[in-house]
Design an enzyme around this catalytic site. Sequence first.
Site, PDB file in Angstrom:
ATOM      1  N   SER A   1       0.092  -9.657  -0.901  1.00  0.00           N
ATOM      2  CA  SER A   1      -0.986  -9.463   0.070  1.00  0.00           C
ATOM      3  C   SER A   1      -2.205 -10.135  -0.534  1.00  0.00           C
ATOM      4  O   SER A   1      -2.204 -10.508  -1.718  1.00  0.00           O
ATOM      5  CB  SER A   1      -1.254  -7.981   0.352  1.00  0.00           C
ATOM      6  OG  SER A   1      -1.789  -7.338  -0.790  1.00  0.00           O
TER       7      SER A   1
ATOM      8  N   HIS B   1       8.578   1.980  18.983  1.00  0.00           N
ATOM      9  CA  HIS B   1       7.481   2.487  18.153  1.00  0.00           C
ATOM     10  C   HIS B   1       7.645   3.981  17.874  1.00  0.00           C
ATOM     11  O   HIS B   1       6.772   4.800  18.173  1.00  0.00           O
ATOM     12  CB  HIS B   1       6.116   2.226  18.791  1.00  0.00           C
ATOM     13  CG  HIS B   1       5.003   2.203  17.763  1.00  0.00           C
ATOM     14  ND1 HIS B   1       3.775   1.662  18.018  1.00  0.00           N
ATOM     15  CD2 HIS B   1       4.940   2.680  16.484  1.00  0.00           C
ATOM     16  CE1 HIS B   1       3.000   1.794  16.946  1.00  0.00           C
ATOM     17  NE2 HIS B   1       3.689   2.420  16.004  1.00  0.00           N
TER      18      HIS B   1
ATOM     19  N   THR C   1       7.443  -2.549  11.038  1.00  0.00           N
ATOM     20  CA  THR C   1       7.117  -1.195  11.488  1.00  0.00           C
ATOM     21  C   THR C   1       5.619  -0.957  11.355  1.00  0.00           C
ATOM     22  O   THR C   1       5.174   0.187  11.365  1.00  0.00           O
ATOM     23  CB  THR C   1       7.881  -0.139  10.659  1.00  0.00           C
ATOM     24  OG1 THR C   1       7.590  -0.336   9.262  1.00  0.00           O
ATOM     25  CG2 THR C   1       9.377  -0.234  10.889  1.00  0.00           C
TER      26      THR C   1
ATOM     27  N   GLU D   1       2.234  -2.523  24.087  1.00  0.00           N
ATOM     28  CA  GLU D   1       3.147  -1.378  24.085  1.00  0.00           C
ATOM     29  C   GLU D   1       2.846  -0.446  25.251  1.00  0.00           C
ATOM     30  O   GLU D   1       1.696  -0.056  25.442  1.00  0.00           O
ATOM     31  CB  GLU D   1       3.026  -0.621  22.758  1.00  0.00           C
ATOM     32  CG  GLU D   1       3.469  -1.459  21.573  1.00  0.00           C
ATOM     33  CD  GLU D   1       3.496  -0.679  20.259  1.00  0.00           C
ATOM     34  OE1 GLU D   1       3.113   0.506  20.259  1.00  0.00           O
ATOM     35  OE2 GLU D   1       3.916  -1.247  19.251  1.00  0.00           O
TER      36      GLU D   1
ATOM     37  N   ARG E   1       2.335  -3.290  12.728  1.00  0.00           N
ATOM     38  CA  ARG E   1       1.658  -3.573  13.994  1.00  0.00           C
ATOM     39  C   ARG E   1       2.226  -4.866  14.560  1.00  0.00           C
ATOM     40  O   ARG E   1       2.381  -5.861  13.841  1.00  0.00           O
ATOM     41  CB  ARG E   1       0.144  -3.700  13.814  1.00  0.00           C
ATOM     42  CG  ARG E   1      -0.570  -2.381  13.505  1.00  0.00           C
ATOM     43  CD  ARG E   1      -0.497  -1.414  14.687  1.00  0.00           C
ATOM     44  NE  ARG E   1      -1.204  -0.165  14.424  1.00  0.00           N
ATOM     45  CZ  ARG E   1      -0.649   0.915  13.903  1.00  0.00           C
ATOM     46  NH1 ARG E   1       0.637   0.880  13.532  1.00  0.00           N
ATOM     47  NH2 ARG E   1      -1.343   2.020  13.728  1.00  0.00           N
TER      48      ARG E   1
ATOM     49  N   GLY F   1       0.822  -1.196   0.000  1.00  0.00           N
ATOM     50  CA  GLY F   1       0.000   0.000   0.000  1.00  0.00           C
ATOM     51  C   GLY F   1       0.855   1.244   0.000  1.00  0.00           C
ATOM     52  O   GLY F   1       1.961   1.271  -0.550  1.00  0.00           O
ATOM     53  N   ARG F   2       0.354   2.291   0.661  1.00  0.00           N
ATOM     54  CA  ARG F   2       1.061   3.566   0.669  1.00  0.00           C
ATOM     55  C   ARG F   2       2.466   3.428   1.260  1.00  0.00           C
ATOM     56  O   ARG F   2       3.434   3.948   0.712  1.00  0.00           O
ATOM     57  CB  ARG F   2       0.250   4.586   1.463  1.00  0.00           C
ATOM     58  CG  ARG F   2       0.808   5.999   1.460  1.00  0.00           C
ATOM     59  CD  ARG F   2      -0.120   6.979   2.149  1.00  0.00           C
ATOM     60  NE  ARG F   2      -0.373   6.614   3.530  1.00  0.00           N
ATOM     61  CZ  ARG F   2      -1.521   6.136   3.979  1.00  0.00           C
ATOM     62  NH1 ARG F   2      -2.525   5.943   3.135  1.00  0.00           N
ATOM     63  NH2 ARG F   2      -1.696   5.820   5.252  1.00  0.00           N
TER      64      ARG F   2
END
Length: 316
Positions: free
Chosen positions: A171, A280, A230, A261, A232, A150-151
């Site tokens: 994906s 994070h 990076t 977290e 989830r 994606g982006r």
Amino acid sequence: MKIAILDDYQNVALGFADWDSLGAEIEVFTEPFADADEVVARLAGFEVVVAMRERTRFPAELLARLTDLRLLVTTGRRNAAIDVDAASRLGIVVSATGYISEPTAEHTWALILAAFRNLETELRALPDGGWQTTIGTGLHGKTLALLGLGRLGSRVARIGQAFGMETIAWSQNLTPEKAAEHDVTAVSKEDLFRRADVLSVHLVLSERTRGLVGAGEFALMKESAILVNTSRGPIVDADALLEALHGKQIAKAALDVYETEPPPADHPLRTAPRTVLTPHIGYVTREVYEIFYGDAVEDIAAYQKGSPVRVLTGTA
């Protein structure tokens, strides 16, 4: 009006926007809440809550207990930790903010480069008198495997191509035509893991992606491969990852996200071998915070005027 700003770990939110313009009573919470009961107790009396990403969860049962809440602002354009449908039923407006993806793509490459050049080891060795204690690995000619295009995934792909890497992706809904738009080759899930020198995760967390990278996937990977996440934490099965690291199924893991977290101080990932770990911070830049908190103030001002903006609507 009472406004709560949540999970501002660095206590910087008030410096990134004109909160005084709201004429409200504002309280900043710099520590995560222990559980739902603490959330309810600490947020009693607050009409507006500003949530930082998905650090605090707002499921239906919790929202029902926050009887004073009328506006919930989430930083970013979506938040899987908020039950937007339940909020709508309860008369709670959920507003979003803008977001830019460049910082997370940049941090992904900081992790990849650190892992390939063993920076976690060299940075510790030099102050203690060490000198050239490891041998790094180059990126040119290696295969960058993107779990999601994606982006963010496509940005990471372009940088990999600049390094002379082969870029492949998978994906569930990725087509060869869509991948080709980014000069990336679409492959099967199995081929993605088998061919990866770097496996970089760029999927949204959902029920179908939770635990998507598990023991079976690690078994397919090269012993020299590096996993980078990076996106989830729960997309990667933490127990399977620990087994892969201790069993030397993969060379390294470079992580910026975790299932819980912050992870507990005694969490085994904190001391796992061959890891590059950051807390994070992929999106934690001045540019992002200016957007997050500036837009949050705009959201609250619009709500005060009776015309909420950037309102999220659920699936119901």
